[in-house]
Design an enzyme around this catalytic site. Structure first.
Site, PDB file in Angstrom:
ATOM      1  N   GLU A   1      39.247  38.918  42.790  1.00  0.00           N
ATOM      2  CA  GLU A   1      39.832  37.872  42.435  1.00  0.00           C
ATOM      3  C   GLU A   1      40.127  37.484  41.144  1.00  0.00           C
ATOM      4  OE1 GLU A   1      37.704  34.156  44.118  1.00  0.00           O
ATOM      5  OE2 GLU A   1      37.216  35.286  45.873  1.00  0.00           O
TER       6      GLU A   1
ATOM      7  N   ASP B   1      35.029  26.567  48.892  1.00  0.00           N
ATOM      8  CA  ASP B   1      36.080  25.711  48.801  1.00  0.00           C
ATOM      9  C   ASP B   1      37.022  25.476  49.758  1.00  0.00           C
ATOM     10  OD1 ASP B   1      37.448  28.025  48.340  1.00  0.00           O
ATOM     11  OD2 ASP B   1      38.413  27.169  46.367  1.00  0.00           O
TER      12      ASP B   1
ATOM     13  N   GLU C   1      30.403  36.415  46.548  1.00  0.00           N
ATOM     14  CA  GLU C   1      29.871  35.628  45.499  1.00  0.00           C
ATOM     15  C   GLU C   1      28.386  34.932  45.635  1.00  0.00           C
ATOM     16  OE1 GLU C   1      32.576  32.812  43.626  1.00  0.00           O
ATOM     17  OE2 GLU C   1      33.767  34.397  43.056  1.00  0.00           O
TER      18      GLU C   1
ATOM     19  N   TYR D   1      37.815  34.314  36.581  1.00  0.00           N
ATOM     20  CA  TYR D   1      38.873  33.564  36.219  1.00  0.00           C
ATOM     21  C   TYR D   1      38.907  33.375  34.682  1.00  0.00           C
ATOM     22  CZ  TYR D   1      39.310  33.083  41.497  1.00  0.00           C
ATOM     23  OH  TYR D   1      39.571  33.109  42.791  1.00  0.00           O
TER      24      TYR D   1
HETATM   25  C1  GCB Z   1      36.052  31.974  43.987  1.00  0.00           C
HETATM   26  C2  GCB Z   1      35.863  32.014  45.408  1.00  0.00           C
HETATM   27  C3  GCB Z   1      37.088  31.650  46.154  1.00  0.00           C
HETATM   28  C4  GCB Z   1      37.734  30.397  45.465  1.00  0.00           C
HETATM   29  C5  GCB Z   1      38.126  30.371  44.086  1.00  0.00           C
HETATM   30  C6  GCB Z   1      38.592  29.287  43.416  1.00  0.00           C
HETATM   31  O1  GCB Z   1      35.243  32.592  43.159  1.00  0.00           O
HETATM   32  O2  GCB Z   1      35.523  33.236  45.946  1.00  0.00           O
HETATM   33  O3  GCB Z   1      36.695  31.408  47.464  1.00  0.00           O
HETATM   34  O4  GCB Z   1      38.649  29.855  46.247  1.00  0.00           O
HETATM   35  O5  GCB Z   1      36.884  30.884  43.489  1.00  0.00           O
HETATM   36  O6  GCB Z   1      39.905  29.193  43.584  1.00  0.00           O
HETATM   37  O7  GCB Z   1      37.826  28.612  42.831  1.00  0.00           O
END
Ligand code: GCB
Length: 632
Positions: free
Chosen positions: A528, A199, A439, A492
């Site tokens: 993350e 992204d 990932e 997340y």
């Molecule tokens: C992830 C990625 C990271 C993204 C993040 C997001 O899992 O590793 O590169 O920026 O999510 O904010 O979606």
């Protein structure tokens, strides 16, 4: 301090076989000169539908302003994307051209070798000096060097031309693809877009410093250093091997170990040797010692007949080990408190900029962090120097982000990138783990042989550091974890899944982290987690995109982390992200990824204060008390 010589005094000097093999950072010394070629270069893009024109018409033999209608000034180092008002340049995919002239002093003629070194250029790069090709390189984030002694004109003006292509394909690291839509009703002929599985903006340009430097004819080409400490940290040992280029068999190498005040601690000689000494000043991570990041200088002196060369390498003395539940530095267990970052800023994109580097390290210290991951590519050497100096532990990541198919050709490029990364960063005390990617689609059966080979190769090149791969597939389906030393995973909860349901975070986090450990019996950390927030958006009770939601979410994770940490196998927490960062245009992103603790221009959000408090409390629980922010 007592100096202990090893038994291998007179071993034969290592002479590199096929041209330069080292990628040591250029420096001035008694025997070397250094010129920066940074500044404003001339720049042109190729016509969109005639990408090869510069090669066909040999633009490198001419002046860009004579062959291209639209030639503009372009800063180096910088990304080119956000420099102009022109969307075509911002979004350009294909070959662009850079050029500049420079003088080379007449005194360099003769006994010197001259090298041209790029810190990085994204992605495919070809370089000419005075119209003669001197090198090419694939990969956007690692340095490359060419000897240009024969191509230069001494005592007169020279020209360097660079062709650079940012296209990502299924075989580049990272992968991407060019997509030609087949619906001609909706798209003009030849229309295409570049897609990729990440992204962040695929910034392009000459991103890191460009140097011209000299060495004598015989010179120190490469140095490899490893260190260890005795169980009680009373003895430190430094092992080194030095590669000499152009040297005769009678060449001699001498080393002096200097402390931070320049005082000599020990001396030795030979191309491969060790220095052992008592009471070393150890390299400690931030928060684990009142004086983190202590660096010695290994001064190397080559004498080959009447030719002499000098090179100084900063080194930290530390031990590093790991087992199924932790990583240990100087025999003490480490708990990572940090974040994923990006090399990203307004206007310059990913270009190296010392004001941003110093600002970011001030903020890292202000937050009370001890680590970061170079998500999702190797960062500039100028940044890594600060990590070494500040005792910031780095998970050093290759640009293997989002890989989704795993063939032999891709593997070859992945291994090459790994080799270049280890070659560049092998001597850095701050680098405590290699990350071979982020990932990937690691549930695919082909991921198993693929990642087993990447891990084996990495360990062959560097057995002294643990290897990880940052995972996002479930523990029940992942095929790469068995090969790793440490399991890093990204999740997340309550953001991408169960959006708005903060009450689920603890349960989901505890279950998943425990399952990873129970299945693979390895240390586990979260690399993350987080939520997007737009600075200034608030609500009570919190809703997504507000600063309140971002901080409420963090606090739920903290509760889970504290429980996991006490179970012994959970070794760290890294929030996503240090600061907001630029992304491609997407309808669900308000110009950037907004998960930063800081805005893109480094203003603290509520989350930054929440994190600062968290990391200060964590330090009291896991760090060295007198090194914690509240006691400094
Ligand atoms: C992830 C990625 C990271 C993204 C993040 C997001 O899992 O590793 O590169 O920026 O999510 O904010 O979606």
């Amino acid at each position: 301090m007592k100096l202990c010589f090893s038994l291998i005094f007179f071993s034969k000097i290592f002479v590199a076989a096929n041209g330069p093999q080292g990628i040591l950072y250029p420096q001035q010394s008694e025997s070397r000169e250094l010129f920066s070629l940074d500044g404003v270069w001339t720049f042109a893009i190729s016509p969109k539908f005639d990408q090869d024109i510069g090669f066909k018409n040999q633009w490198y033999r001419k002046e860009l302003k004579k062959v291209s209608k639209y030639v503009i000034p372009m800063p180096v180092p910088s990304s080119y994307n956000d420099i102009t008002q022109n969307a075509t340049i911002r979004d350009y995919v294909g070959w662009v051209w850079y050029e500049r002239t420079f003088f080379v002093p007449a005194r360099w003629r003769g006994e010197q070798r001259v090298f041209l070194r790029f810190g990085s250029a994204n992605y495919e790069t070809v370089v000419w000096i005075n119209g003669v090709k001197v090198t090419n390189h694939s990969g956007g984030y690692l340095p490359f060097v060419a000897e240009v002694t024969k191509q230069l004109s001494y005592g007169s003006e020279n020209k360097v031309t660079v062709a650079l292509n940012n296209t990502l394909t299924p075989l580049t690291i990272p992968q991407g693809r060019i997509v030609f839509p087949n619906n001609t009703d909706r798209y003009p002929p030849g229309y295409f877009i570049q897609e990729y599985n990440f992204d962040f903006t695929n910034y392009a340009g000459i991103h890191r410093p460009v140097y011209l430097y000299t060495t004598p004819r015989s010179y120190i080409d490469d140095v490899t250093v490893t260190t260890e400490t005795s169980e009680d940290n009373y003895f430190g040992t430094i092992r080194y091997s030095i590669l000499c280029q152009g040297c005769s068999k009678d060449a001699m190498l001498y080393t002096d170990l200097l402390d931070e005040d320049g005082a000599n601690v020990a001396s030795n000689f030979g191309p491969k040797n060790k220095i052992s000494f008592k009471r070393p000043k150890l390299w400690w991570p931030n928060l684990m010692h009142e004086r983190p990041g202590y660096l010695y200088t290994l001064k190397i002196h080559l004498k080959d007949g009447d030719v002499e060369d000098f090179y100084r390498l900063k080194i930290g003395v530390r031990s590093l080990s790991w087992n199924s539940s932790g990583i240990f530095i100087n025999h003490q267990k480490v708990y990572f408190q940090g974040f994923g970052k990006h090399e990203d800023f307004l206007i310059k994109g990913r270009g190296v900029d010392y004001s941003l580097i110093v600002k970011d390290f001030n903020l890292i210290n202000w937050l009370g962090a001890n680590s970061f991951r170079t998500s999702h590519y190797p960062y500039a050497e100028e940044i890594m120097d600060f990590a070494d100096k500040n005792g910031i532990m780095v998970i050093d990541e290759i640009p293997g982000v989002g890989l989704d198919h795993f063939g032999a050709d891709l593997l070859k490029n992945h291994l090459e990138a790994m080799k270049e990364l280890i070659h560049r960063d092998k001597n850095r005390p701050s680098v405590v783990m290699w990350s071979i990617g982020n990932e990937p689609q690691s549930q695919k059966p082909e991921a198993a042989p693929y990642y087993s080979q990447v891990v084996n190769f990495t360990k062959l090149l560097d057995p002294t550091r643990p290897v990880t791969l940052v995972l996002s597939r479930g523990y029940f389906e992942d095929k790469a974890a068995p090969f790793l030393d440490v399991i890093c995973f990204n999740r997340y909860y309550s953001w991408y899944s169960d959006t708005g349901h903060l009450e689920l975070i603890q349960q989901q986090l505890l279950n998943e982290a425990r399952n990873w450990h129970n299945k693979f019996r390895k240390p586990v950390m979260m690399t993350e987690y987080g939520a997007g927030s737009i600075a200034g958006f608030h609500s009570d009770p919190p809703v997504v995109w507000t600063e309140d939601y971002q901080t409420a979410l963090m606090k739920e994770y903290f509760k889970g982390f504290d429980i996991l940490r006490k179970e012994g196998f959970f070794i760290g927490e890294m929030i996503w992200n240090f600061a907001d960062f630029g992304t491609p245009q997407e309808s669900f992103r308000p110009t950037a990824c907004m998960k930063g603790l800081f805005t893109r221009d480094r203003k603290p959000k509520m989350a930054a204060y929440t994190m600062r408090k968290r990391y200060a409390e964590l330090c009291e629980m896991t760090g060295c008390e007198s090194a914690c922010p509240s006691n400094l």
